[in-house]
Design a protein around this motif. Sequence first.
Motif, PDB file in Angstrom:
ATOM      1  N   ALA A   1      41.589  98.513  -7.137  1.00 55.63           N
ATOM      2  CA  ALA A   1      41.551  99.926  -6.742  1.00 55.63           C
ATOM      3  C   ALA A   1      42.113 100.137  -5.337  1.00 55.63           C
ATOM      4  CB  ALA A   1      40.126 100.450  -6.824  1.00 55.63           C
ATOM      5  N   LEU A   2      43.026 101.086  -5.250  1.00 49.94           N
ATOM      6  CA  LEU A   2      43.627 101.467  -3.971  1.00 49.94           C
ATOM      7  C   LEU A   2      42.950 102.748  -3.507  1.00 49.94           C
ATOM      8  CD1 LEU A   2      46.018 100.438  -2.186  1.00 49.94           C
ATOM      9  CD2 LEU A   2      47.439 102.140  -3.350  1.00 49.94           C
ATOM     10  N   ASP A   3      42.685 102.888  -2.228  1.00 51.52           N
ATOM     11  CA  ASP A   3      41.977 104.080  -1.774  1.00 51.52           C
ATOM     12  C   ASP A   3      42.871 105.311  -1.911  1.00 51.52           C
ATOM     13  OD1 ASP A   3      43.092 105.074   1.000  1.00 51.52           O
ATOM     14  OD2 ASP A   3      43.063 102.887   1.135  1.00 51.52           O
ATOM     15  N   PRO A   4      42.269 106.493  -2.057  1.00 50.66           N
ATOM     16  CA  PRO A   4      43.025 107.720  -2.337  1.00 50.66           C
ATOM     17  C   PRO A   4      44.129 108.028  -1.333  1.00 50.66           C
ATOM     18  CG  PRO A   4      40.688 108.082  -2.662  1.00 50.66           C
ATOM     19  CD  PRO A   4      40.818 106.722  -2.064  1.00 50.66           C
ATOM     20  N   LYS A   5      43.853 107.838  -0.045  1.00 51.85           N
ATOM     21  CA  LYS A   5      44.852 108.155   0.977  1.00 51.85           C
ATOM     22  C   LYS A   5      46.078 107.271   0.820  1.00 51.85           C
ATOM     23  CE  LYS A   5      45.511 108.730   5.950  1.00 51.85           C
ATOM     24  NZ  LYS A   5      44.876 108.648   7.296  1.00 51.85           N
ATOM     25  N   ALA A   6      45.855 105.978   0.591  1.00 50.67           N
ATOM     26  CA  ALA A   6      46.979 105.052   0.408  1.00 50.67           C
ATOM     27  C   ALA A   6      47.734 105.378  -0.874  1.00 50.67           C
ATOM     28  CB  ALA A   6      46.472 103.614   0.372  1.00 50.67           C
ATOM     29  N   THR A   7      47.001 105.782  -1.903  1.00 47.59           N
ATOM     30  CA  THR A   7      47.640 106.182  -3.167  1.00 47.59           C
ATOM     31  C   THR A   7      48.561 107.362  -2.956  1.00 47.59           C
ATOM     32  OG1 THR A   7      45.756 105.394  -4.490  1.00 47.59           O
ATOM     33  CG2 THR A   7      47.213 107.013  -5.511  1.00 47.59           C
ATOM     34  N   MET A   8      48.054 108.385  -2.273  1.00 47.13           N
ATOM     35  CA  MET A   8      48.836 109.592  -2.052  1.00 47.13           C
ATOM     36  C   MET A   8      50.055 109.306  -1.187  1.00 47.13           C
ATOM     37  SD  MET A   8      48.495 112.596  -3.203  1.00 47.13           S
ATOM     38  CE  MET A   8      50.212 113.027  -3.404  1.00 47.13           C
TER      39      MET A   8
ATOM     40  N   LEU B   1      56.363 100.489 -16.929  1.00 48.80           N
ATOM     41  CA  LEU B   1      55.115 101.162 -16.571  1.00 48.80           C
ATOM     42  C   LEU B   1      54.474 100.380 -15.424  1.00 48.80           C
ATOM     43  CD1 LEU B   1      53.714 101.860 -20.140  1.00 48.80           C
ATOM     44  CD2 LEU B   1      55.094 103.379 -18.714  1.00 48.80           C
ATOM     45  N   PHE B   2      54.344 101.026 -14.294  1.00 47.60           N
ATOM     46  CA  PHE B   2      53.849 100.382 -13.086  1.00 47.60           C
ATOM     47  C   PHE B   2      52.562 101.064 -12.656  1.00 47.60           C
ATOM     48  CE2 PHE B   2      53.753 100.191  -8.373  1.00 47.60           C
ATOM     49  CZ  PHE B   2      53.816  98.820  -8.167  1.00 47.60           C
ATOM     50  N   THR B   3      51.432 100.384 -12.817  1.00 46.45           N
ATOM     51  CA  THR B   3      50.157 100.936 -12.375  1.00 46.45           C
ATOM     52  C   THR B   3      49.941 100.555 -10.915  1.00 46.45           C
ATOM     53  OG1 THR B   3      49.218 100.796 -14.607  1.00 46.45           O
ATOM     54  CG2 THR B   3      47.670 101.009 -12.780  1.00 46.45           C
ATOM     55  N   LEU B   4      49.780 101.549 -10.082  1.00 48.29           N
ATOM     56  CA  LEU B   4      49.668 101.332  -8.640  1.00 48.29           C
ATOM     57  C   LEU B   4      48.297 100.755  -8.290  1.00 48.29           C
ATOM     58  CD1 LEU B   4      50.816 101.701  -5.788  1.00 48.29           C
ATOM     59  CD2 LEU B   4      49.956 104.054  -5.845  1.00 48.29           C
ATOM     60  N   MET B   5      48.308  99.561  -7.701  1.00 48.88           N
ATOM     61  CA  MET B   5      47.068  98.867  -7.377  1.00 48.88           C
ATOM     62  C   MET B   5      47.173  98.174  -6.026  1.00 48.88           C
ATOM     63  SD  MET B   5      46.281  97.218 -11.149  1.00 48.88           S
ATOM     64  CE  MET B   5      48.002  97.132 -11.649  1.00 48.88           C
ATOM     65  N   ARG B   6      46.046  97.751  -5.545  1.00 50.42           N
ATOM     66  CA  ARG B   6      45.989  97.073  -4.252  1.00 50.42           C
ATOM     67  C   ARG B   6      46.882  95.836  -4.232  1.00 50.42           C
ATOM     68  NH1 ARG B   6      40.165  95.910  -1.676  1.00 50.42           N
ATOM     69  NH2 ARG B   6      40.171  98.169  -1.979  1.00 50.42           N
ATOM     70  N   VAL B   7      46.973  95.139  -5.358  1.00 50.20           N
ATOM     71  CA  VAL B   7      47.691  93.867  -5.394  1.00 50.20           C
ATOM     72  C   VAL B   7      49.210  94.030  -5.474  1.00 50.20           C
ATOM     73  CG1 VAL B   7      45.774  92.578  -6.376  1.00 50.20           C
ATOM     74  CG2 VAL B   7      47.398  93.733  -7.901  1.00 50.20           C
ATOM     75  N   ASN B   8      49.693  95.243  -5.849  1.00 49.98           N
ATOM     76  CA  ASN B   8      51.141  95.383  -6.018  1.00 49.98           C
ATOM     77  C   ASN B   8      51.774  96.484  -5.176  1.00 49.98           C
ATOM     78  OD1 ASN B   8      50.485  97.778  -7.355  1.00 49.98           O
ATOM     79  ND2 ASN B   8      50.861  96.949  -9.392  1.00 49.98           N
ATOM     80  N   VAL B   9      50.979  97.172  -4.358  1.00 47.85           N
ATOM     81  CA  VAL B   9      51.488  98.312  -3.607  1.00 47.85           C
ATOM     82  C   VAL B   9      52.637  97.914  -2.672  1.00 47.85           C
ATOM     83  CG1 VAL B   9      49.775  98.034  -1.760  1.00 47.85           C
ATOM     84  CG2 VAL B   9      50.814 100.285  -2.177  1.00 47.85           C
ATOM     85  N   ASN B  10      52.662  96.681  -2.228  1.00 47.32           N
ATOM     86  CA  ASN B  10      53.710  96.248  -1.297  1.00 47.32           C
ATOM     87  C   ASN B  10      54.937  95.653  -1.990  1.00 47.32           C
ATOM     88  OD1 ASN B  10      52.260  96.975   1.072  1.00 47.32           O
ATOM     89  ND2 ASN B  10      51.020  95.118   0.862  1.00 47.32           N
ATOM     90  N   GLU B  11      54.959  95.684  -3.307  1.00 46.26           N
ATOM     91  CA  GLU B  11      56.074  95.078  -4.040  1.00 46.26           C
ATOM     92  C   GLU B  11      57.010  96.096  -4.674  1.00 46.26           C
ATOM     93  OE1 GLU B  11      55.054  92.017  -6.804  1.00 46.26           O
ATOM     94  OE2 GLU B  11      53.889  90.883  -5.348  1.00 46.26           O
TER      95      GLU B  11
END
Length: 319
Positions: free
Chosen positions: A192-199, A147-157
């Motif tokens: 929290a990651l901003d919506p555009k980056a999330t999408m 289970l990977f929750t997409l966040m600012r700290v892990n988006v690049n991993e």
Amino acid sequence: MNNPLDVEWEITNACNLRCRHCYVAAGEKLEKELDTEEALELVDELDRIGVTDITISGGEPFLRSDLWQVIKEINSRQIPFNLYTNATLLDEEKIRNLVKYDVKGISLSLNGATAKTHNFVQNAETFEKVLLAIRKLHDYGVAVQALFTLMRVNVNEFDALIDLARKLNIASICIYPFYHQGRGKNNLESLALDPKATMNFLWKAMQFKRYPPVVFVGGCLGRRFMQDRKYRIIKENPCGKITAIITADGHLRPCNFLPSRTKQGVREKSISELWNEPVFKSARNWRKKLGDKVDCKNCTYFPVCMGICLSMHSSVNSC
């Protein structure tokens, strides 16, 4: 439908961790959690109403002393079940029991490809324990879902996480967007990651074709990316339509990520009765109820949820 088909049961709120993103802010056991007799009666009711799948979650399920009694009862009713765990308490004896009782699979949090990132999110030194548990589960033939929750700290991993998943023989990775609920509300700046980056990330991740692992988006948003749309049972989201969450003290919620719950619980009413409480009716008809009062297109998260996910919408709006 008169009853839910799929149920997630937060069997206890107790947890040995204090993860920064935890949407239920798990930690201490609730004052009036269902006791063993009530839990077994609940399994009986779930069987009688025809529930086809049970997910046991928490808190941390392995902190519940009667967990094996409950699992044994579920198994005796031949109801398929999964288990969500932080994996820090897993040992070979527990894994052998899970195999004995025909667990469908184990889902565990893996929120980074490095110890630094994962441990930061979990707020504890757990990375190596989780990797060891995954290896042991694989040795016993238990399918593992990360289970990977997409966040600012892990988006690049994420690419590195795919490589790690292959080394560990992880069967699938379920990606969840970050929800502004529970303990997560106190950590928006770091997580929290901003919506555009999330999408952008989710669309990119869904292009991944190099199986294994299987990669998919969890929750209601997964329906935006579902290729086999003709196999959908219902339109839009399943919350309160085919799925229900049962809290540790026996109340029902239509969604993991919505704090709203029924005023009464399974001690006072049947699941069929609770299934038709106002909180469920509101969740089923939230778009119609909003009408002209709120324009979804003006919502911060509209680019992500497209009006599908009530919990994401309500986390940044007052509806």
